[in-house]
Design a protein around this motif. Structure first.
Motif, PDB file in Angstrom:
ATOM      1  N   HIS A   1      47.889  41.804  41.015  1.00 57.57           N
ATOM      2  CA  HIS A   1      47.542  41.890  40.142  1.00 57.57           C
ATOM      3  C   HIS A   1      49.029  40.994  38.964  1.00 57.57           C
ATOM      4  N   LYS A   2      48.355  40.206  38.533  1.00 53.41           N
ATOM      5  CA  LYS A   2      48.998  39.320  37.400  1.00 53.41           C
ATOM      6  C   LYS A   2      49.563  39.411  35.787  1.00 53.41           C
TER       7      LYS A   2
ATOM      8  N   ALA B   1      45.327  27.759  40.736  1.00 56.67           N
ATOM      9  CA  ALA B   1      47.032  29.698  41.394  1.00 56.67           C
ATOM     10  C   ALA B   1      46.852  30.813  41.662  1.00 56.67           C
ATOM     11  N   ALA B   2      45.561  31.252  41.044  1.00 60.02           N
ATOM     12  CA  ALA B   2      44.820  32.408  41.571  1.00 60.02           C
ATOM     13  C   ALA B   2      44.499  32.626  42.427  1.00 60.02           C
ATOM     14  N   ARG B   3      43.935  32.062  43.112  1.00 58.74           N
ATOM     15  CA  ARG B   3      43.686  31.189  44.536  1.00 58.74           C
ATOM     16  C   ARG B   3      44.685  30.883  45.391  1.00 58.74           C
TER      17      ARG B   3
ATOM     18  N   ILE C   1      40.606  40.334  49.563  1.00 54.96           N
ATOM     19  CA  ILE C   1      42.404  40.217  48.542  1.00 54.96           C
ATOM     20  C   ILE C   1      41.119  39.544  47.054  1.00 54.96           C
ATOM     21  N   LEU C   2      42.051  40.714  46.320  1.00 56.06           N
ATOM     22  CA  LEU C   2      41.119  40.515  44.764  1.00 56.06           C
ATOM     23  C   LEU C   2      42.560  40.049  44.451  1.00 56.06           C
ATOM     24  N   VAL C   3      42.067  39.207  43.119  1.00 57.90           N
ATOM     25  CA  VAL C   3      43.678  38.217  42.581  1.00 57.90           C
ATOM     26  C   VAL C   3      42.594  38.235  41.058  1.00 57.90           C
ATOM     27  N   ASN C   4      43.479  40.050  40.461  1.00 61.76           N
ATOM     28  CA  ASN C   4      43.711  39.952  39.085  1.00 61.76           C
ATOM     29  C   ASN C   4      44.520  39.015  38.228  1.00 61.76           C
TER      30      ASN C   4
ATOM     31  N   VAL D   1      38.673  36.665  46.154  1.00 63.47           N
ATOM     32  CA  VAL D   1      38.433  36.528  44.756  1.00 63.47           C
ATOM     33  C   VAL D   1      39.386  36.500  43.500  1.00 63.47           C
ATOM     34  N   PRO D   2      38.894  35.438  43.249  1.00 64.84           N
ATOM     35  CA  PRO D   2      40.704  34.894  41.197  1.00 64.84           C
ATOM     36  C   PRO D   2      39.049  35.780  40.504  1.00 64.84           C
ATOM     37  N   ILE D   3      39.713  36.006  39.378  1.00 68.55           N
ATOM     38  CA  ILE D   3      39.045  37.478  38.738  1.00 68.55           C
ATOM     39  C   ILE D   3      40.219  37.379  37.171  1.00 68.55           C
TER      40      ILE D   3
END
Length: 378
Positions: A71-72, A80-82, A43-46, A16-18
């Protein structure tokens, strides 16, 4: 792209890109953790969120060991998040969900019935529901439900995979989104989106490429994803000044990675897809009520370095006038025609509404007269 280490064989990795999805994120994550099939990783991508999304991610990770958080520091875009999430995925299959949408609790259970078999498909595709203005509209399959091997894909899907070309150019048999596809991690790592600058169409390049190179696909007619068009973060609700460049980039990407020069059918479909994208640029200017003068100047500036804006190979004759106006840079006429079409459509809708109201009024009058006659007879 590096492989993630894993101690056990998971069937599913959900990514999940957030980015600033605070209002809808909990509903999204709750729908994932409520799955009747429990053996998966989330997988949560902040992606550099500036609202309360990072805290929500961390709270869910503390509660459930299946949840991992990346966390980015800076926002780098959904592609890029995915891709960052894909690097950490360990499941045999990968599923992408947007942070403002949600899924049915039976999704993974139903998918596992096909994907846990000895010779499973590379992709499990299904239907989704568009949630907008208080209505839920199911996007139906464009093919018959069931299992498609490579030969059947070539015969029944690929000829109209991207677009169907008739009197109008319609969406193809493969949807241009990832939300309705669970994809083999091996296949996805070979055909993930490599252009992180794309902001619209980023789903389509990956979806079409994975479908085109799959050996086996299962299509289900179950609707198990809910696409939230009401969300403030939905890309369909925003004006995109770079939409022209993005559509061009998507078309070029598809030509390169689908090896269009080797497949005339795919070349024609990509041309049609690009044409629809150019039309969407025109319609965006009309939708946002920009003046003909401003919109014409805007599009002229976008095209100033191109000798020929669009090649018409494979398209039907009825779109040639539109293409001619584009290539001759007659943008004022083009926008006037678009406005006239919108105006005509609005008039037609108003007439239809009036006809419907008159019919209802007539039915009520007849019903009143009938009741009055019944009373008189008594």
């Amino acid at each position: 792209m590096m492989e993630a280490d894993t101690d056990k064989d998971l069937l599913f990795s959900i990514i999940v890109p957030i980015y600033n999805n605070e209002a809808d994120l909990e509903k999204c994550i709750d729908s994932i953790l409520a799955q009747t099939y429990k053996d998966f990783e989330l997988i949560l991508v902040n992606d550099g969120s500036t609202d309360g999304s990072p805290g929500i991610c961390d709270r869910f990770a503390e509660r459930d060991q299946r949840v991992k958080v990346i966390h980015k520091e800076k926002n780098s875009g959904v592609v890029a998040a995915r891709n960052d999430g894909l690097c950490q995925a360990s499941g045999k299959y990968v599923y992408h969900i947007d942070g403002d949408d949600w899924i049915a609790d039976s999704l993974l259970e139903e998918a596992s019935q096909e994907l846990a078999k000895d010779e499973p498909p590379d992709i499990y595709a299904f239907c989704y529901v568009i949630v907008q203005d208080g209505k839920r509209t199911k996007r139906m399959l464009q093919v018959e439900a069931g299992l498609y091997d490579r030969d059947r894909l070539k015969k029944e899907v690929f000829p109209e995979m991207i677009c169907k070309m008739g009197r109008t150019i319609q969406r193809g048999k493969c949807s241009a989104t990832l939300c309705d596809k669970i994809i083999s991690r091996v296949l996805l790592k070979q055909h993930y989106c490599r252009d992180t600058s794309l902001f619209r169409g980023e789903d389509s390049v990956c979806a079409f490429e994975c479908m085109y190179f799959a050996d086996k696909v299962y299509f289900s007619d179950s609707a198990m994803y809910f696409y939230n068009c009401l969300s403030a973060s939905s890309t369909t609700r925003r004006y995109h000044a770079d939409l022209y460049e993005d559509n061009k980039a998507v078309a070029q990407y598809l030509r390169k990675y689908l090896k269009a020069e080797e497949d005339a059918q795919i070349t024609c479909q990509i041309n049609a897809f690009e044409f629809r994208g150019l039309v969407s640029v025109v319609h965006q200017e009309v939708d946002y009520k920009h003046s003909v003068f401003y919109a014409s100047g805007f599009l002229r500036a976008k095209c100033r370095r191109e000798k020929i804006i669009f090649f018409h190979r494979g398209l039907r004759l009825h779109v040639y006038p539109y293409i001619l106006l584009l290539n001759l840079r007659c943008f004022g006429i083009l926008f006037l025609c678009a406005r006239l079409r919108y105006f005509t459509y609005d008039i037609w809708r108003m007439v239809k509404r009036m006809i419907k109201q008159n019919r209802l009024l007539g039915q009520r009058t007849v019903e009143k007269d009938r009741r009055r006659c019944d009373v008189d007879e008594r």
